[in-house]
Scaffold this active site. Structure first.
Site, PDB file in Angstrom:
ATOM      1  N   SER A 175       0.546  -1.498   0.634  1.00 40.03           N
ATOM      2  CA  SER A 175      -0.029  -0.159  -0.045  1.00 40.03           C
ATOM      3  C   SER A 175       0.910   1.082  -0.042  1.00 40.03           C
ATOM      4  O   SER A 175       1.909   0.970  -0.895  1.00 40.03           O
ATOM      5  CB  SER A 175      -0.734   0.432   1.581  1.00 40.03           C
ATOM      6  OG  SER A 175      -2.064   0.953   0.989  1.00 40.03           O
ATOM      7  N   ASP A 440      -8.446  -5.049  -6.034  1.00 39.31           N
ATOM      8  CA  ASP A 440      -7.832  -3.367  -5.351  1.00 39.31           C
ATOM      9  C   ASP A 440      -8.665  -2.442  -6.022  1.00 39.31           C
ATOM     10  O   ASP A 440      -7.592  -2.246  -6.726  1.00 39.31           O
ATOM     11  CB  ASP A 440      -6.755  -4.050  -5.409  1.00 39.31           C
ATOM     12  CG  ASP A 440      -6.429  -3.160  -4.498  1.00 39.31           C
ATOM     13  OD1 ASP A 440      -6.709  -1.884  -3.723  1.00 39.31           O
ATOM     14  OD2 ASP A 440      -4.831  -2.661  -3.884  1.00 39.31           O
ATOM     15  N   HIS A 465      -6.546  -6.199  -1.579  1.00 37.55           N
ATOM     16  CA  HIS A 465      -5.025  -5.538  -1.377  1.00 37.55           C
ATOM     17  C   HIS A 465      -4.082  -6.351  -0.916  1.00 37.55           C
ATOM     18  O   HIS A 465      -4.622  -6.853   0.404  1.00 37.55           O
ATOM     19  CB  HIS A 465      -5.739  -3.875  -0.560  1.00 37.55           C
ATOM     20  CG  HIS A 465      -4.706  -3.212  -0.083  1.00 37.55           C
ATOM     21  ND1 HIS A 465      -4.622  -2.148  -1.679  1.00 37.55           N
ATOM     22  CD2 HIS A 465      -4.445  -2.337   0.665  1.00 37.55           C
ATOM     23  CE1 HIS A 465      -4.232  -1.223  -1.024  1.00 37.55           C
ATOM     24  NE2 HIS A 465      -3.772  -1.216   0.437  1.00 37.55           N
TER      25      HIS A 465
END
Length: 499
Positions: A175, A440, A465
Protein backbone atom coordinates in the site's frame (compact mmCIF):
# COMPACT_ATOMS: atom_id res chain seq x y z
CA UNK A 1 -4.32 -10.64 39.83
CA UNK A 2 -4.28 -6.82 40.01
CA UNK A 3 -2.07 -6.24 36.97
CA UNK A 4 -4.09 -8.40 34.56
CA UNK A 5 -7.30 -6.75 35.80
CA UNK A 6 -5.85 -3.29 35.14
CA UNK A 7 -4.85 -4.44 31.67
CA UNK A 8 -8.36 -5.66 30.92
CA UNK A 9 -9.86 -2.38 32.13
CA UNK A 10 -7.49 -0.38 29.93
CA UNK A 11 -8.32 -2.51 26.90
CA UNK A 12 -12.04 -1.99 27.60
CA UNK A 13 -11.61 1.76 27.86
CA UNK A 14 -9.65 1.87 24.60
CA UNK A 15 -12.35 -0.13 22.83
CA UNK A 16 -15.12 2.08 24.19
CA UNK A 17 -13.23 5.20 23.17
CA UNK A 18 -12.68 3.90 19.65
CA UNK A 19 -16.33 2.92 19.27
CA UNK A 20 -17.74 6.28 20.35
CA UNK A 21 -15.10 8.47 18.77
CA UNK A 22 -16.50 9.90 15.52
CA UNK A 23 -13.61 9.28 13.23
CA UNK A 24 -14.70 7.12 10.31
CA UNK A 25 -13.63 3.51 10.62
CA UNK A 26 -12.66 3.67 6.95
CA UNK A 27 -11.38 7.05 5.75
CA UNK A 28 -9.70 7.73 2.41
CA UNK A 29 -9.12 4.01 1.91
CA UNK A 30 -7.49 3.63 5.32
CA UNK A 31 -9.05 1.43 7.99
CA UNK A 32 -8.20 2.21 11.58
CA UNK A 33 -4.75 0.82 12.24
CA UNK A 34 -3.47 1.40 8.71
CA UNK A 35 -3.73 -0.20 5.29
CA UNK A 36 -2.46 -3.51 6.65
CA UNK A 37 -4.49 -3.13 9.81
CA UNK A 38 -3.32 -3.18 13.40
CA UNK A 39 -3.34 -6.93 14.01
CA UNK A 40 -3.23 -8.68 17.34
CA UNK A 41 -0.44 -11.20 17.80
CA UNK A 42 -1.96 -14.69 17.88
CA UNK A 43 -1.77 -16.18 21.34
CA UNK A 44 1.45 -18.04 21.92
CA UNK A 45 3.30 -16.70 18.89
CA UNK A 46 6.67 -15.28 19.99
CA UNK A 47 7.69 -12.05 18.32
CA UNK A 48 10.86 -9.95 18.52
CA UNK A 49 10.94 -7.14 21.08
CA UNK A 50 11.03 -3.52 19.93
CA UNK A 51 14.34 -1.79 19.47
CA UNK A 52 15.01 1.92 19.15
CA UNK A 53 17.10 4.05 16.84
CA UNK A 54 17.88 6.85 19.27
CA UNK A 55 19.33 9.43 16.88
CA UNK A 56 16.91 9.81 13.98
CA UNK A 57 16.95 13.34 12.58
CA UNK A 58 13.82 15.42 12.89
CA UNK A 59 14.39 17.37 9.68
CA UNK A 60 16.70 15.85 7.08
CA UNK A 61 16.50 18.91 4.83
CA UNK A 62 17.47 21.68 7.25
CA UNK A 63 21.11 21.59 8.21
CA UNK A 64 20.51 24.06 11.04
CA UNK A 65 18.03 21.76 12.77
CA UNK A 66 19.96 19.38 15.03
CA UNK A 67 16.97 17.84 16.81
CA UNK A 68 16.72 14.05 17.03
CA UNK A 69 14.12 11.52 18.18
CA UNK A 70 13.65 7.78 18.92
CA UNK A 71 12.32 5.59 16.10
CA UNK A 72 11.00 2.08 16.71
CA UNK A 73 12.12 -0.96 14.75
CA UNK A 74 12.05 -4.77 14.93
CA UNK A 75 14.59 -7.39 13.87
CA UNK A 76 14.42 -11.11 13.09
CA UNK A 77 17.87 -12.59 12.48
CA UNK A 78 16.75 -16.20 12.92
CA UNK A 79 17.36 -17.07 9.26
CA UNK A 80 20.43 -14.96 8.64
CA UNK A 81 23.39 -16.61 6.97
CA UNK A 82 26.74 -14.76 6.88
CA UNK A 83 26.86 -12.58 3.80
CA UNK A 84 23.10 -12.82 3.34
CA UNK A 85 20.97 -9.83 2.41
CA UNK A 86 19.10 -7.29 4.51
CA UNK A 87 15.34 -7.43 4.00
CA UNK A 88 13.75 -4.12 4.98
CA UNK A 89 10.00 -3.93 5.61
CA UNK A 90 8.93 -0.29 5.40
CA UNK A 91 6.33 0.84 7.93
CA UNK A 92 3.34 2.89 6.87
CA UNK A 93 0.30 4.78 8.11
CA UNK A 94 -0.24 2.60 11.19
CA UNK A 95 1.71 0.88 13.96
CA UNK A 96 4.51 -1.45 12.93
CA UNK A 97 3.32 -4.82 14.22
CA UNK A 98 5.94 -7.44 15.11
CA UNK A 99 3.73 -10.30 13.90
CA UNK A 100 5.04 -9.38 10.45
CA UNK A 101 8.48 -10.37 11.69
CA UNK A 102 7.44 -14.03 11.95
CA UNK A 103 4.61 -14.32 9.38
CA UNK A 104 4.02 -13.42 5.76
CA UNK A 105 5.52 -14.08 2.36
CA UNK A 106 8.60 -11.95 3.00
CA UNK A 107 9.56 -14.18 5.93
CA UNK A 108 9.40 -17.17 3.56
CA UNK A 109 11.79 -15.29 1.28
CA UNK A 110 14.04 -14.47 4.26
CA UNK A 111 14.34 -18.19 5.00
CA UNK A 112 15.04 -18.92 1.34
CA UNK A 113 17.80 -16.33 0.95
CA UNK A 114 19.29 -16.35 4.46
CA UNK A 115 18.29 -12.74 5.11
CA UNK A 116 18.17 -10.65 8.23
CA UNK A 117 14.71 -9.08 8.40
CA UNK A 118 14.16 -5.61 9.83
CA UNK A 119 11.04 -3.44 9.96
CA UNK A 120 11.22 0.32 10.55
CA UNK A 121 8.13 2.11 11.82
CA UNK A 122 7.08 5.24 9.91
CA UNK A 123 7.55 8.56 11.69
CA UNK A 124 4.37 9.85 13.39
CA UNK A 125 2.70 6.41 13.52
CA UNK A 126 2.62 3.71 16.17
CA UNK A 127 5.16 4.55 18.89
CA UNK A 128 7.49 6.59 16.69
CA UNK A 129 6.75 10.11 17.90
CA UNK A 130 9.19 12.74 16.63
CA UNK A 131 7.33 15.64 18.25
CA UNK A 132 5.38 16.24 21.48
CA UNK A 133 1.97 16.40 19.82
CA UNK A 134 0.12 16.48 16.50
CA UNK A 135 -0.42 20.22 16.25
CA UNK A 136 -0.42 21.71 12.76
CA UNK A 137 2.94 23.30 13.54
CA UNK A 138 4.44 19.89 14.37
CA UNK A 139 2.89 18.07 11.42
CA UNK A 140 5.17 19.95 9.03
CA UNK A 141 7.80 17.25 9.61
CA UNK A 142 5.44 14.51 8.40
CA UNK A 143 6.02 13.65 4.75
CA UNK A 144 7.02 10.78 2.50
CA UNK A 145 10.26 12.60 1.68
CA UNK A 146 11.23 12.77 5.35
CA UNK A 147 10.25 9.10 5.70
CA UNK A 148 12.56 8.08 2.85
CA UNK A 149 15.42 10.02 4.41
CA UNK A 150 14.63 8.25 7.70
CA UNK A 151 15.18 4.94 5.91
CA UNK A 152 18.58 6.02 4.59
CA UNK A 153 19.67 7.35 7.98
CA UNK A 154 18.49 4.17 9.70
CA UNK A 155 20.21 1.84 7.21
CA UNK A 156 23.52 3.61 7.75
CA UNK A 157 23.10 3.06 11.47
CA UNK A 158 21.89 -0.54 11.13
CA UNK A 159 24.76 -1.60 8.90
CA UNK A 160 27.29 -0.36 11.45
CA UNK A 161 25.41 -1.79 14.43
CA UNK A 162 25.03 -5.25 12.91
CA UNK A 163 28.36 -5.25 11.01
CA UNK A 164 26.71 -5.57 7.58
CA UNK A 165 28.67 -3.00 5.57
CA UNK A 166 28.21 -4.39 2.05
CA UNK A 167 25.27 -6.81 2.33
CA UNK A 168 22.67 -6.27 -0.36
CA UNK A 169 19.32 -4.81 0.63
CA UNK A 170 15.82 -5.56 -0.65
CA UNK A 171 12.95 -3.28 0.39
CA UNK A 172 9.38 -4.44 0.93
CA UNK A 173 6.16 -2.51 1.38
CA UNK A 174 2.44 -2.82 0.82
CA UNK A 175 0.00 0.00 0.00
CA UNK A 176 1.52 3.40 0.90
CA UNK A 177 4.69 1.64 2.14
CA UNK A 178 4.71 -0.07 -1.27
CA UNK A 179 4.93 3.40 -2.80
CA UNK A 180 7.74 4.21 -0.37
CA UNK A 181 9.54 1.02 -1.40
CA UNK A 182 9.46 2.03 -5.07
CA UNK A 183 10.32 5.64 -4.33
CA UNK A 184 13.20 4.59 -2.09
CA UNK A 185 14.69 2.56 -4.93
CA UNK A 186 14.13 5.50 -7.30
CA UNK A 187 15.49 8.28 -5.08
CA UNK A 188 18.14 6.33 -3.10
CA UNK A 189 19.29 3.62 -5.55
CA UNK A 190 22.63 3.29 -3.77
CA UNK A 191 20.75 1.95 -0.74
CA UNK A 192 18.39 -0.51 -2.43
CA UNK A 193 19.30 -3.47 -4.65
CA UNK A 194 15.68 -4.35 -5.41
CA UNK A 195 12.21 -3.31 -4.32
CA UNK A 196 8.85 -5.03 -3.88
CA UNK A 197 6.10 -2.41 -4.18
CA UNK A 198 2.86 -4.26 -3.45
CA UNK A 199 -0.48 -2.51 -4.12
CA UNK A 200 1.49 0.71 -4.39
CA UNK A 201 -0.32 3.89 -5.51
CA UNK A 202 2.55 5.70 -7.21
CA UNK A 203 0.45 8.34 -8.96
CA UNK A 204 -0.94 11.11 -6.76
CA UNK A 205 -4.35 12.43 -7.78
CA UNK A 206 -6.75 14.74 -5.98
CA UNK A 207 -10.05 13.26 -7.13
CA UNK A 208 -10.03 9.46 -7.14
CA UNK A 209 -13.38 8.42 -8.66
CA UNK A 210 -11.62 5.36 -10.11
CA UNK A 211 -11.80 3.88 -6.62
CA UNK A 212 -15.57 3.46 -6.88
CA UNK A 213 -15.19 2.40 -10.50
CA UNK A 214 -13.21 -0.65 -9.35
CA UNK A 215 -15.67 -1.24 -6.50
CA UNK A 216 -18.51 -1.15 -9.02
CA UNK A 217 -16.69 -3.61 -11.27
CA UNK A 218 -16.18 -5.89 -8.27
CA UNK A 219 -19.93 -5.81 -7.54
CA UNK A 220 -20.58 -6.98 -11.10
CA UNK A 221 -18.52 -10.13 -10.50
CA UNK A 222 -21.44 -11.35 -8.39
CA UNK A 223 -23.98 -10.47 -11.12
CA UNK A 224 -25.90 -7.28 -11.87
CA UNK A 225 -28.47 -7.62 -9.09
CA UNK A 226 -26.20 -6.43 -6.26
CA UNK A 227 -25.31 -3.09 -7.81
CA UNK A 228 -28.88 -2.53 -8.96
CA UNK A 229 -30.17 -3.16 -5.44
CA UNK A 230 -27.62 -0.74 -3.95
CA UNK A 231 -28.64 1.95 -6.45
CA UNK A 232 -32.31 1.40 -5.62
CA UNK A 233 -31.51 1.68 -1.90
CA UNK A 234 -29.46 4.87 -2.15
CA UNK A 235 -31.98 6.48 -4.48
CA UNK A 236 -34.66 5.73 -1.90
CA UNK A 237 -32.49 7.12 0.90
CA UNK A 238 -32.00 10.35 -1.04
CA UNK A 239 -35.71 10.71 -1.77
CA UNK A 240 -36.59 10.05 1.88
CA UNK A 241 -34.52 13.01 3.05
CA UNK A 242 -37.36 15.35 2.05
CA UNK A 243 -39.89 14.16 4.64
CA UNK A 244 -39.67 14.22 8.43
CA UNK A 245 -41.45 10.86 8.68
CA UNK A 246 -39.18 9.06 6.22
CA UNK A 247 -36.08 10.69 7.75
CA UNK A 248 -37.14 9.24 11.08
CA UNK A 249 -37.40 5.83 9.43
CA UNK A 250 -33.87 6.19 8.02
CA UNK A 251 -32.58 7.17 11.46
CA UNK A 252 -34.09 4.01 12.90
CA UNK A 253 -33.08 1.61 10.13
CA UNK A 254 -29.46 2.78 10.02
CA UNK A 255 -29.21 3.28 13.82
CA UNK A 256 -27.99 6.85 13.44
CA UNK A 257 -26.53 8.64 16.45
CA UNK A 258 -28.14 11.96 15.47
CA UNK A 259 -31.23 13.18 13.69
CA UNK A 260 -30.84 14.03 10.02
CA UNK A 261 -30.66 17.68 9.00
CA UNK A 262 -31.50 17.53 5.27
CA UNK A 263 -30.12 21.03 4.71
CA UNK A 264 -26.64 20.09 5.93
CA UNK A 265 -24.93 18.78 2.80
CA UNK A 266 -21.77 17.86 4.70
CA UNK A 267 -23.72 15.65 7.11
CA UNK A 268 -25.51 14.03 4.18
CA UNK A 269 -22.15 13.39 2.54
CA UNK A 270 -20.98 11.72 5.74
CA UNK A 271 -24.06 9.50 5.88
CA UNK A 272 -23.84 8.33 2.27
CA UNK A 273 -20.05 8.09 2.33
CA UNK A 274 -20.04 5.95 5.45
CA UNK A 275 -22.67 3.52 4.18
CA UNK A 276 -20.74 3.21 0.91
CA UNK A 277 -17.66 2.56 3.05
CA UNK A 278 -19.27 -0.66 4.28
CA UNK A 279 -18.74 -2.05 0.79
CA UNK A 280 -15.47 -0.26 0.04
CA UNK A 281 -13.72 -1.73 3.09
CA UNK A 282 -14.86 -5.29 2.41
CA UNK A 283 -14.01 -5.16 -1.30
CA UNK A 284 -10.58 -3.63 -0.69
CA UNK A 285 -9.68 -6.62 1.48
CA UNK A 286 -11.95 -9.23 -0.10
CA UNK A 287 -10.95 -12.82 0.74
CA UNK A 288 -7.46 -11.88 1.88
CA UNK A 289 -5.56 -13.89 4.45
CA UNK A 290 -5.41 -11.47 7.35
CA UNK A 291 -6.82 -14.04 9.74
CA UNK A 292 -3.32 -14.76 11.04
CA UNK A 293 -3.20 -11.15 12.25
CA UNK A 294 -6.34 -11.49 14.33
CA UNK A 295 -8.06 -9.01 12.01
CA UNK A 296 -11.75 -8.32 12.65
CA UNK A 297 -14.32 -9.00 9.97
CA UNK A 298 -12.20 -11.15 7.67
CA UNK A 299 -15.07 -13.64 7.36
CA UNK A 300 -17.21 -10.91 5.72
CA UNK A 301 -16.65 -10.90 1.96
CA UNK A 302 -18.17 -9.33 -1.11
CA UNK A 303 -20.24 -12.49 -1.49
CA UNK A 304 -21.56 -11.96 2.06
CA UNK A 305 -22.70 -8.40 1.38
CA UNK A 306 -24.14 -9.10 -2.07
CA UNK A 307 -25.83 -12.16 -0.62
CA UNK A 308 -27.70 -9.81 1.71
CA UNK A 309 -28.47 -7.32 -1.07
CA UNK A 310 -29.83 -10.09 -3.30
CA UNK A 311 -31.97 -11.71 -0.57
CA UNK A 312 -35.54 -10.71 -1.41
CA UNK A 313 -36.84 -12.30 1.79
CA UNK A 314 -35.25 -9.44 3.74
CA UNK A 315 -37.62 -6.89 2.21
CA UNK A 316 -36.91 -3.83 0.10
CA UNK A 317 -33.43 -2.94 -1.24
CA UNK A 318 -33.33 -0.15 1.35
CA UNK A 319 -33.92 -2.64 4.14
CA UNK A 320 -31.20 -4.91 2.78
CA UNK A 321 -28.78 -1.97 2.58
CA UNK A 322 -29.61 -1.21 6.21
CA UNK A 323 -29.04 -4.89 7.06
CA UNK A 324 -25.54 -4.65 5.59
CA UNK A 325 -24.92 -1.61 7.78
CA UNK A 326 -26.21 -3.49 10.84
CA UNK A 327 -23.86 -6.40 10.11
CA UNK A 328 -20.84 -4.12 9.84
CA UNK A 329 -21.79 -2.17 12.98
CA UNK A 330 -22.26 -5.37 14.94
CA UNK A 331 -18.95 -6.76 13.69
CA UNK A 332 -17.04 -3.69 14.87
CA UNK A 333 -19.03 -3.11 18.06
CA UNK A 334 -20.67 0.16 17.04
CA UNK A 335 -23.75 1.13 19.05
CA UNK A 336 -24.90 3.77 16.56
CA UNK A 337 -23.71 5.20 13.26
CA UNK A 338 -22.01 8.58 13.56
CA UNK A 339 -22.01 10.69 10.44
CA UNK A 340 -22.23 14.36 11.42
CA UNK A 341 -19.52 16.61 10.02
CA UNK A 342 -18.94 18.80 13.08
CA UNK A 343 -18.32 15.77 15.30
CA UNK A 344 -15.84 14.33 12.83
CA UNK A 345 -13.97 17.62 12.48
CA UNK A 346 -13.88 18.08 16.24
CA UNK A 347 -12.36 14.65 16.77
CA UNK A 348 -9.90 14.98 13.88
CA UNK A 349 -8.61 18.22 15.39
CA UNK A 350 -7.35 16.39 18.47
CA UNK A 351 -3.59 16.75 18.79
CA UNK A 352 -2.77 14.39 21.65
CA UNK A 353 -0.99 11.18 20.70
CA UNK A 354 -3.43 9.19 22.84
CA UNK A 355 -6.51 10.66 21.24
CA UNK A 356 -8.69 8.84 18.75
CA UNK A 357 -7.21 10.98 15.99
CA UNK A 358 -3.68 10.16 17.16
CA UNK A 359 -4.23 6.52 16.18
CA UNK A 360 -3.30 7.65 12.67
CA UNK A 361 -6.38 9.20 11.12
CA UNK A 362 -5.22 12.77 11.70
CA UNK A 363 -1.76 11.99 10.33
CA UNK A 364 -2.99 10.19 7.21
CA UNK A 365 -5.56 12.85 6.39
CA UNK A 366 -2.80 15.45 6.68
CA UNK A 367 -0.62 13.51 4.24
CA UNK A 368 -3.47 13.34 1.73
CA UNK A 369 -3.88 17.12 1.98
CA UNK A 370 -0.16 17.88 1.86
CA UNK A 371 0.99 15.28 -0.68
CA UNK A 372 -1.34 12.77 -2.27
CA UNK A 373 -5.05 13.57 -2.51
CA UNK A 374 -6.59 10.16 -3.32
CA UNK A 375 -10.06 11.27 -2.22
CA UNK A 376 -12.58 8.53 -2.99
CA UNK A 377 -15.41 10.76 -4.13
CA UNK A 378 -18.79 9.79 -5.56
CA UNK A 379 -17.88 11.42 -8.89
CA UNK A 380 -17.82 8.22 -10.97
CA UNK A 381 -21.04 8.39 -12.97
CA UNK A 382 -21.81 4.66 -13.09
CA UNK A 383 -21.42 3.77 -9.41
CA UNK A 384 -24.54 2.94 -7.36
CA UNK A 385 -23.79 4.64 -4.02
CA UNK A 386 -25.32 8.08 -4.83
CA UNK A 387 -23.50 11.26 -5.85
CA UNK A 388 -23.83 12.91 -2.46
CA UNK A 389 -20.22 12.68 -1.25
CA UNK A 390 -18.41 14.65 -3.98
CA UNK A 391 -14.79 15.77 -4.03
CA UNK A 392 -15.50 18.99 -2.17
CA UNK A 393 -16.55 16.98 0.90
CA UNK A 394 -12.93 15.85 1.28
CA UNK A 395 -11.27 19.08 0.20
CA UNK A 396 -13.10 21.18 2.76
CA UNK A 397 -11.81 18.87 5.49
CA UNK A 398 -8.23 19.92 4.76
CA UNK A 399 -9.11 23.48 5.71
CA UNK A 400 -11.44 22.67 8.58
CA UNK A 401 -9.13 20.17 10.28
CA UNK A 402 -5.75 21.81 9.78
CA UNK A 403 -5.44 25.26 8.34
CA UNK A 404 -7.47 27.62 6.18
CA UNK A 405 -4.42 27.95 3.92
CA UNK A 406 -4.88 24.31 2.88
CA UNK A 407 -7.53 25.26 0.38
CA UNK A 408 -8.39 23.33 -2.76
CA UNK A 409 -5.86 25.11 -4.96
CA UNK A 410 -3.09 24.37 -2.45
CA UNK A 411 -4.02 20.67 -2.33
CA UNK A 412 -3.87 20.52 -6.13
CA UNK A 413 -0.45 22.21 -6.07
CA UNK A 414 0.79 19.77 -3.43
CA UNK A 415 -0.32 16.78 -5.50
CA UNK A 416 1.29 18.17 -8.66
CA UNK A 417 4.53 18.67 -6.72
CA UNK A 418 4.44 15.05 -5.50
CA UNK A 419 4.13 13.75 -9.06
CA UNK A 420 6.89 16.04 -10.25
CA UNK A 421 9.20 14.82 -7.50
CA UNK A 422 8.55 11.08 -7.79
CA UNK A 423 7.69 10.90 -11.48
CA UNK A 424 4.04 9.87 -11.21
CA UNK A 425 3.06 7.53 -14.04
CA UNK A 426 6.33 8.37 -15.77
CA UNK A 427 8.52 7.16 -12.91
CA UNK A 428 12.01 6.14 -14.03
CA UNK A 429 13.03 3.08 -12.04
CA UNK A 430 14.72 -0.31 -12.26
CA UNK A 431 14.87 -3.47 -10.14
CA UNK A 432 11.33 -3.15 -8.82
CA UNK A 433 8.22 -5.31 -9.01
CA UNK A 434 4.68 -3.95 -8.71
CA UNK A 435 2.17 -6.66 -7.66
CA UNK A 436 -1.49 -5.55 -7.79
CA UNK A 437 -4.84 -7.27 -7.41
CA UNK A 438 -7.70 -6.72 -9.84
CA UNK A 439 -10.29 -6.30 -7.06
CA UNK A 440 -8.14 -3.82 -5.13
CA UNK A 441 -9.36 -0.29 -5.95
CA UNK A 442 -5.86 1.08 -5.35
CA UNK A 443 -4.52 -0.64 -8.46
CA UNK A 444 -6.02 2.24 -10.46
CA UNK A 445 -3.27 4.50 -9.06
CA UNK A 446 -0.54 1.89 -9.46
CA UNK A 447 1.55 0.13 -12.11
CA UNK A 448 -0.31 -2.70 -13.83
CA UNK A 449 1.85 -3.00 -16.97
CA UNK A 450 5.61 -3.40 -17.22
CA UNK A 451 7.48 -0.10 -17.29
CA UNK A 452 10.52 -1.91 -18.68
CA UNK A 453 12.23 -5.29 -18.46
CA UNK A 454 13.61 -4.16 -15.10
CA UNK A 455 10.40 -2.66 -13.71
CA UNK A 456 7.87 -5.48 -13.71
CA UNK A 457 4.14 -5.43 -13.08
CA UNK A 458 2.25 -8.45 -11.77
CA UNK A 459 -1.52 -8.16 -12.15
CA UNK A 460 -3.35 -10.82 -10.14
CA UNK A 461 -6.92 -11.50 -11.17
CA UNK A 462 -9.45 -11.87 -8.39
CA UNK A 463 -7.26 -10.71 -5.50
CA UNK A 464 -7.47 -7.67 -3.27
CA UNK A 465 -5.18 -5.27 -1.42
CA UNK A 466 -1.69 -6.62 -0.64
CA UNK A 467 -2.84 -10.23 -1.11
CA UNK A 468 0.62 -11.50 -2.09
CA UNK A 469 2.11 -10.32 1.22
CA UNK A 470 0.00 -12.61 3.38
CA UNK A 471 0.80 -16.24 4.21
CA UNK A 472 -0.02 -18.73 1.46
CA UNK A 473 -3.00 -21.05 1.85
CA UNK A 474 -4.38 -23.97 -0.09
CA UNK A 475 -7.32 -22.02 -1.55
CA UNK A 476 -5.14 -19.29 -3.06
CA UNK A 477 -5.80 -18.81 -6.80
CA UNK A 478 -3.02 -20.03 -9.07
CA UNK A 479 -2.17 -16.48 -10.19
CA UNK A 480 -1.49 -15.50 -6.58
CA UNK A 481 0.75 -18.52 -6.06
CA UNK A 482 2.56 -17.74 -9.31
CA UNK A 483 3.01 -14.10 -8.22
CA UNK A 484 4.81 -15.13 -5.03
CA UNK A 485 7.03 -17.46 -7.04
CA UNK A 486 7.89 -14.72 -9.55
CA UNK A 487 8.71 -12.28 -6.75
CA UNK A 488 11.06 -14.85 -5.24
CA UNK A 489 12.75 -15.31 -8.64
CA UNK A 490 13.21 -11.57 -9.06
CA UNK A 491 14.72 -11.23 -5.60
CA UNK A 492 17.17 -13.99 -6.50
CA UNK A 493 18.18 -12.23 -9.70
CA UNK A 494 18.69 -8.91 -7.93
CA UNK A 495 20.86 -10.52 -5.29
CA UNK A 496 23.03 -12.16 -7.94
CA UNK A 497 23.54 -8.94 -9.90
CA UNK A 498 26.86 -7.25 -9.27
CA UNK A 499 26.54 -3.80 -7.71
Amino acid sequence: MAAPMVGRVLVFLVLVFQVYCWIPRFINGRPRGGMLGAPNVPKGTPTPPPQWFEMQRLDHFDGTNNKHWRQRYFVNDTFYQPGGPIFLMIGGEGPANPIWMVEGAWIVYAKQFGAIAVMLEHRYYGESHPVPDLSVENLRFLSSRQALADLAEFIDYFRVKRKLPTNKLISFGGSYPGSLSAWFRSKYPQYVDGAIATSAPIYAQVDFPEYLEVVTDALRTTGTQCGDAIRNATDTMASWLGSADTRATLEQKFQLCDKIDPTNTLDIAGLFGNTAGNFEDVIQYNKDNRAFEGAIGTDITLDTLCGIMNDFTRGTPLQRYADVNTLIMKTYGQKCLDYTYTKMISDMRQTDWKSGAGEGGRQWMYQTCAEFGWYQSSDFSKQPFSFLFPLNYSLVQCQDIYNKSLDASTVYENVRDTNRYYGGRGIAITKVVFPNGSIDPWHAMGVTQNISSEATAIYIEGTAHCANMYPARDQDPQQLTDARTKISSLIGSWLQTKS
